[in-house]
Design a protein around this motif. Structure first.
Motif, PDB file in Angstrom:
ATOM      1  N   VAL A 175       0.835  -1.199   0.000  1.00 40.47           N
ATOM      2  CA  VAL A 175       0.000   0.000   0.000  1.00 40.47           C
ATOM      3  C   VAL A 175       0.870   1.249   0.000  1.00 40.47           C
ATOM      4  N   PHE A 176       1.807   1.321   0.931  1.00 46.19           N
ATOM      5  CA  PHE A 176       2.596   2.544   1.080  1.00 46.19           C
ATOM      6  C   PHE A 176       3.671   2.705   0.022  1.00 46.19           C
ATOM      7  N   SER A 177       4.094   1.630  -0.624  1.00 46.89           N
ATOM      8  CA  SER A 177       5.110   1.763  -1.668  1.00 46.89           C
ATOM      9  C   SER A 177       4.552   2.429  -2.912  1.00 46.89           C
ATOM     10  N   LYS A 178       3.241   2.429  -3.082  1.00 46.21           N
ATOM     11  CA  LYS A 178       2.632   3.032  -4.253  1.00 46.21           C
ATOM     12  C   LYS A 178       2.131   4.449  -3.998  1.00 46.21           C
ATOM     13  N   ILE A 179       2.228   4.926  -2.780  1.00 49.14           N
ATOM     14  CA  ILE A 179       1.703   6.248  -2.442  1.00 49.14           C
ATOM     15  C   ILE A 179       2.383   7.345  -3.245  1.00 49.14           C
ATOM     16  N   GLY A 180       3.698   7.293  -3.392  1.00 53.62           N
ATOM     17  CA  GLY A 180       4.405   8.334  -4.117  1.00 53.62           C
ATOM     18  C   GLY A 180       4.059   8.362  -5.592  1.00 53.62           C
ATOM     19  N   ALA A 181       3.648   7.231  -6.155  1.00 52.61           N
ATOM     20  CA  ALA A 181       3.386   7.144  -7.588  1.00 52.61           C
ATOM     21  C   ALA A 181       1.938   7.443  -7.948  1.00 52.61           C
ATOM     22  N   ALA A 182       1.052   7.389  -7.002  1.00 50.27           N
ATOM     23  CA  ALA A 182      -0.365   7.565  -7.321  1.00 50.27           C
ATOM     24  C   ALA A 182      -1.042   8.409  -6.249  1.00 50.27           C
ATOM     25  N   HIS A 183      -2.122   9.063  -6.635  1.00 53.90           N
ATOM     26  CA  HIS A 183      -2.860   9.842  -5.655  1.00 53.90           C
ATOM     27  C   HIS A 183      -3.872   8.938  -4.955  1.00 53.90           C
ATOM     28  N   GLN A 184      -4.201   9.291  -3.722  1.00 54.50           N
ATOM     29  CA  GLN A 184      -5.121   8.455  -2.960  1.00 54.50           C
ATOM     30  C   GLN A 184      -6.035   9.307  -2.097  1.00 54.50           C
ATOM     31  N   PHE A 185      -7.146   8.691  -1.708  1.00 48.04           N
ATOM     32  CA  PHE A 185      -8.167   9.343  -0.888  1.00 48.04           C
ATOM     33  C   PHE A 185      -8.610   8.332   0.154  1.00 48.04           C
ATOM     34  N   GLN A 186      -8.962   8.824   1.344  1.00 44.50           N
ATOM     35  CA  GLN A 186      -9.388   7.905   2.389  1.00 44.50           C
ATOM     36  C   GLN A 186     -10.477   8.518   3.243  1.00 44.50           C
ATOM     37  N   LYS A 187     -11.403   7.662   3.639  1.00 39.32           N
ATOM     38  CA  LYS A 187     -12.421   8.021   4.618  1.00 39.32           C
ATOM     39  C   LYS A 187     -12.695   6.769   5.437  1.00 39.32           C
ATOM     40  N   ASP A 188     -12.635   6.911   6.737  1.00 33.12           N
ATOM     41  CA  ASP A 188     -12.864   5.785   7.641  1.00 33.12           C
ATOM     42  C   ASP A 188     -12.018   4.590   7.211  1.00 33.12           C
ATOM     43  N   HIS A 189     -12.658   3.497   6.871  1.00 34.05           N
ATOM     44  CA  HIS A 189     -11.969   2.237   6.572  1.00 34.05           C
ATOM     45  C   HIS A 189     -11.693   2.019   5.080  1.00 34.05           C
ATOM     46  N   ILE A 190     -12.042   2.969   4.232  1.00 32.97           N
ATOM     47  CA  ILE A 190     -11.868   2.815   2.781  1.00 32.97           C
ATOM     48  C   ILE A 190     -10.734   3.710   2.288  1.00 32.97           C
ATOM     49  N   ASN A 191      -9.802   3.109   1.556  1.00 33.92           N
ATOM     50  CA  ASN A 191      -8.703   3.827   0.928  1.00 33.92           C
ATOM     51  C   ASN A 191      -8.828   3.635  -0.583  1.00 33.92           C
TER      52      ASN A 191
ATOM     53  N   HIS B 294      -5.371   5.958  -6.817  1.00 37.08           N
ATOM     54  CA  HIS B 294      -5.278   6.345  -8.221  1.00 37.08           C
ATOM     55  C   HIS B 294      -6.586   6.194  -9.016  1.00 37.08           C
ATOM     56  N   PRO B 295      -7.641   6.901  -8.617  1.00 35.35           N
ATOM     57  CA  PRO B 295      -8.835   6.899  -9.468  1.00 35.35           C
ATOM     58  C   PRO B 295      -8.525   7.640 -10.769  1.00 35.35           C
ATOM     59  N   HIS B 296      -8.791   6.995 -11.896  1.00 33.55           N
ATOM     60  CA  HIS B 296      -8.492   7.622 -13.179  1.00 33.55           C
ATOM     61  C   HIS B 296      -9.497   7.195 -14.235  1.00 33.55           C
ATOM     62  N   ILE B 297      -9.571   8.021 -15.270  1.00 38.42           N
ATOM     63  CA  ILE B 297     -10.482   7.784 -16.392  1.00 38.42           C
ATOM     64  C   ILE B 297      -9.634   7.638 -17.637  1.00 38.42           C
ATOM     65  N   LYS B 298      -9.836   6.533 -18.370  1.00 39.76           N
ATOM     66  CA  LYS B 298      -9.125   6.337 -19.638  1.00 39.76           C
ATOM     67  C   LYS B 298     -10.114   6.514 -20.778  1.00 39.76           C
TER      68      LYS B 298
ATOM     69  N   GLY C 120     -13.542   4.106 -15.923  1.00 35.47           N
ATOM     70  CA  GLY C 120     -12.878   4.537 -14.700  1.00 35.47           C
ATOM     71  C   GLY C 120     -12.308   3.361 -13.942  1.00 35.47           C
ATOM     72  N   TYR C 121     -11.078   3.539 -13.478  1.00 31.62           N
ATOM     73  CA  TYR C 121     -10.363   2.476 -12.781  1.00 31.62           C
ATOM     74  C   TYR C 121      -9.737   3.009 -11.502  1.00 31.62           C
ATOM     75  N   MET C 122      -9.408   2.097 -10.580  1.00 32.57           N
ATOM     76  CA  MET C 122      -8.747   2.442  -9.326  1.00 32.57           C
ATOM     77  C   MET C 122      -8.566   1.176  -8.513  1.00 32.57           C
ATOM     78  N   LYS C 123      -7.892   1.301  -7.386  1.00 29.34           N
ATOM     79  CA  LYS C 123      -7.822   0.216  -6.404  1.00 29.34           C
ATOM     80  C   LYS C 123      -8.507   0.722  -5.149  1.00 29.34           C
ATOM     81  N   ILE C 124      -9.407  -0.096  -4.594  1.00 31.19           N
ATOM     82  CA  ILE C 124     -10.131   0.256  -3.367  1.00 31.19           C
ATOM     83  C   ILE C 124      -9.726  -0.749  -2.295  1.00 31.19           C
ATOM     84  N   ILE C 125      -9.251  -0.242  -1.175  1.00 28.53           N
ATOM     85  CA  ILE C 125      -8.827  -1.099  -0.069  1.00 28.53           C
ATOM     86  C   ILE C 125      -9.794  -0.909   1.091  1.00 28.53           C
TER      87      ILE C 125
END
Length: 151
Positions: free
Chosen positions: A12-28, A31-35, A45-50
């Motif tokens: 999770v933290f190794s990708k922080i510098g390369a992509a933007h992220q947003f968090q609220k409570d338990h959801i992280n 890199h939300p993006h639109i191709k 639209g794509y992203m990773k949701i943790i």
């Protein structure tokens, strides 16, 4: 278990510098993006949701003021691509769910703006438990036909 947690946190933290992220409570959200292929859409639209919670959550809708949105699932069987609208995307407890080509994604259509590579567009992801999370979608042109972003 401790080793798995350390590996998860490193990933999770190794990708922080390369992509933007947003968090609220338990959801992280990473890199939300639109191709897009054509600047007037449609686009995906794509992203990773943790989900760091001990309970499953669901992405139930995406709200924007620049386009219509639907949650979709796509797959390729025997060389034939199919896509269908889904009512939600389940985000399992203590897991990461990738919205990516060939699986779940957000379908954007009926744009009221022109898509331009490099801009950011505001939107809201709405979860069953976590509620609304404001994100910025980075807009990217599709780099190859193998991205499966053309619908």
């Amino acid at each position: 278990m401790n080793r798995a947690l350390i590996i998860f946190l490193f990933l999770v933290f190794s990708k922080i510098g390369a992509a933007h992220q947003f968090q609220k409570d338990h959801i992280n959200i990473n890199h939300p993006h639109i191709k897009f292929v054509i600047s007037s859409g449609p686009a995906a639209g794509y992203m990773k949701i943790i989900n760091m919670s001990f309970e499953t959550d669901r992405l139930i809708k995406v709200v924007t003021d620049f386009a219509d949105t639907k949650l979709h699932y796509s797959k390729v069987d025997n060389g034939i691509a199919t896509m269908k609208k889904v009512d939600f995307i389940e985000i399992p407890a203590q897991k990461a769910k990738s919205l990516k080509p060939g699986t779940h994604h957000i379908m954007f259509s009926n744009f009221i703006i022109e898509l331009i590579d490099g801009i950011s567009l505001e939107g809201y992801l709405v979860f069953e438990r976590a509620g609304e999370i404001k994100v910025l979608f980075e807009v990217e042109t599709q780099k190859s036909i193998d991205d499966h972003t053309e619908h």
